[in-house]
Each structure stands twice: as structure tokens, then as C-alpha cells.
Motif scaffolding. Structure first.
Motif, PDB file in Angstrom:
ATOM      1  N   ARG A   1       0.847  -1.201   0.000  1.00 11.26           N
ATOM      2  CA  ARG A   1       0.000   0.000   0.000  1.00 11.26           C
ATOM      3  C   ARG A   1       0.872   1.237   0.000  1.00 11.26           C
ATOM      4  O   ARG A   1       1.983   1.219   0.522  1.00 11.26           O
TER       5      ARG A   1
ATOM      6  N   CYS B   1      -5.215   2.291  -4.541  1.00 15.27           N
ATOM      7  CA  CYS B   1      -5.285   0.835  -4.561  1.00 15.27           C
ATOM      8  C   CYS B   1      -4.221   0.219  -3.647  1.00 15.27           C
ATOM      9  O   CYS B   1      -3.151   0.784  -3.469  1.00 15.27           O
TER      10      CYS B   1
ATOM     11  N   ILE C   1      -1.886  -3.021  -3.735  1.00 14.27           N
ATOM     12  CA  ILE C   1      -1.447  -3.838  -4.870  1.00 14.27           C
ATOM     13  C   ILE C   1      -1.003  -5.234  -4.422  1.00 14.27           C
ATOM     14  O   ILE C   1      -0.145  -5.371  -3.538  1.00 14.27           O
TER      15      ILE C   1
ATOM     16  N   HIS D   1      -8.461 -10.597  -4.760  1.00 15.06           N
ATOM     17  CA  HIS D   1      -9.476  -9.578  -4.456  1.00 15.06           C
ATOM     18  C   HIS D   1     -10.706 -10.219  -3.812  1.00 15.06           C
ATOM     19  O   HIS D   1     -11.377  -9.601  -2.987  1.00 15.06           O
TER      20      HIS D   1
ATOM     21  N   HIS E   1     -14.275  -4.722  -8.871  1.00 15.73           N
ATOM     22  CA  HIS E   1     -13.465  -3.544  -8.555  1.00 15.73           C
ATOM     23  C   HIS E   1     -14.284  -2.323  -8.962  1.00 15.73           C
ATOM     24  O   HIS E   1     -14.200  -1.842 -10.092  1.00 15.73           O
TER      25      HIS E   1
ATOM     26  N   CYS F   1     -11.820   1.157  -9.043  1.00 12.48           N
ATOM     27  CA  CYS F   1     -10.562   1.288  -9.781  1.00 12.48           C
ATOM     28  C   CYS F   1     -10.395   0.424 -11.029  1.00 12.48           C
ATOM     29  O   CYS F   1      -9.530   0.703 -11.834  1.00 12.48           O
TER      30      CYS F   1
ATOM     31  N   ASN G   1      -8.795  -2.063 -11.318  1.00 14.61           N
ATOM     32  CA  ASN G   1      -7.447  -2.641 -11.253  1.00 14.61           C
ATOM     33  C   ASN G   1      -7.524  -4.093 -10.756  1.00 14.61           C
ATOM     34  O   ASN G   1      -7.827  -4.332  -9.593  1.00 14.61           O
TER      35      ASN G   1
ATOM     36  N   CYS H   1      -5.845  -4.984  -7.504  1.00 11.04           N
ATOM     37  CA  CYS H   1      -6.138  -4.200  -6.302  1.00 11.04           C
ATOM     38  C   CYS H   1      -6.876  -5.083  -5.301  1.00 11.04           C
ATOM     39  O   CYS H   1      -7.824  -5.782  -5.654  1.00 11.04           O
TER      40      CYS H   1
ATOM     41  N   HIS I   1      -7.909  -3.683  -2.249  1.00 13.57           N
ATOM     42  CA  HIS I   1      -8.309  -2.701  -1.241  1.00 13.57           C
ATOM     43  C   HIS I   1      -9.798  -2.823  -0.907  1.00 13.57           C
ATOM     44  O   HIS I   1     -10.630  -2.031  -1.348  1.00 13.57           O
TER      45      HIS I   1
END
Ligand SMILES: [Zn+2]
Length: 177
Positions: free
Chosen positions: A25, A39, A41, A68, A88, A91, A93, A96, A98
Motif C-alpha cells: 500500500r 489501490c 497492490i 481480491h 473492482h 478502480c 485494477n 487491487c 483494497h
């Protein structure tokens, strides 16, 4: 009943520590000027679809899950069912992880909640350079970018390196703006 991924903070403490050890992070999480959480990662294994891979053991059987989905089960404190879509929302992503129970903070949600949250986030999305540029990518390009992004932060968060990877190829920039 469909199979479910359950992540229990006590029962799976060692596994959770191993998971978190592969997540990088931004030190203060927030990009200056945006006020938005960036995000987190995943830097472990990444599959050909651009999504991460994390190995866990349940009932003595080794399974591979997408990080995720694991992050959602962990952070939201609810089982993630096989076939349940985890998106997601903020984002796009794929690596990600998060997830966070606060709708203002988390990036990853079950699709049952994602429409409302997507509307809420829509305005902010356009102003955040780091949320763009994934949706127009072909599978192989997405996998390549995921691997480049993971490599960019593997030895610690690096704003310049993250920016470099995310802005290098951005089909969304020409089609959306
Ligand atoms: Zn994210």
C-alpha cells in the motif's frame, strides 16, 4: 448450498499474515490532492487473466483463489460464494485488494452492492488518474500490466513507478476523454 470462501481472523491468522505480506500500500494510502484512498497492490502470483492467485487450504484441500475475492471475504467479514461476482467498483485494477467495509473507502464490492456505489463514485473516478486505463485492455495486455504494476511496487510503494505503469498505455484516455 454453494461453496463459499470464508476467511476467519482467528482460524486463518497465519494465512492472513501470508496474504498481507504480499500486499503493498501507499504508506499514507491517500494520493495528495485527491483525498481518495489508492489501490492496495497484490504482488504475489498473477494469472494470464491479469488477476492474482493465492493458495489456501480448506478441509485439507489446497485451493487457489483470486486475491481480491479473498480480500473481500476478509475485510467485509462475509463469505464469498462460488459464482458470486466481486467487482473492482472504484478502480478496475485487477490486482487491487483494497477491500474495506466503509463505502467511502473500499474499492471492492459484491456486485449486488456495486451499482449504487459506482454511481456514488462516478464523479471522483474521472479525477483520479490511477483508476483509468484497464477496461480497454485485451486479456494479454491486462496480464502484462498487472505484472508490471506488481513489479513496480514489490520492493516498496513508488508513486513514480506506479504512474509510469498505469499511464504508459491508456486506451481509455482516447476513447473516454
Ligand atoms: Zn483499487
Amino acid at each position: 448450498m454453494p461453496a463459499a470462501l470464508v476467511v476467519d481472523p482467528q482460524l486463518h491468522a497465519k494465512e492472513i499474515a501470508r496474504f498481507l505480506g504480499k500486499v503493498i500500500r501507499r504508506p499514507d494510502s491517500v494520493e495528495p490532492g485527491s483525498g481518495a484512498m489508492m489501490c492496495a497492490i497484490w504482488t504475489g502470483a498473477i494469472g494470464d487473466d491479469g488477476y492474482g492467485r493465492f493458495s489456501i487450504t480448506r478441509d485439507g484441500v489446497e485451493k487457489t483463489v483470486k486475491p481480491h475475492r479473498y480480500a473481500a471475504a476478509l475485510a467485509l467479514g462475509q463469505p464469498v460464494f462460488t459464482g458470486q461476482v466481486i467487482e473492482h467498483v472504484v478502480c478496475d485494477n485487477p490486482i487491487c485488494v483494497h477491500a474495506h467495509p466503509d463505502p467511502e473507502v473500499g474499492h471492492i464490492w459484491p456486485s449486488t452492492q456495486s451499482d449504487n456505489l459506482r454511481c456514488m463514485q462516478a464523479k471522483g473516478r474521472a479525477q483520479r488518474w490511477w483508476v483509468r486505463g484497464w477496461s480497454g485492455l485485451a486479456r494479454a495486455e491486462r496480464a502484462e500490466r498487472s505484472r508490471q504494476l506488481a513489479a513496480a511496487v514489490r520492493s516498496g510503494w513508488d508513486d513514480a513507478a506506479v504512474r509510469e505503469v498505469l499511464l504508459r498505455i491508456d486506451p481509455a484516455q482516447t476513447s473516454l476523454f
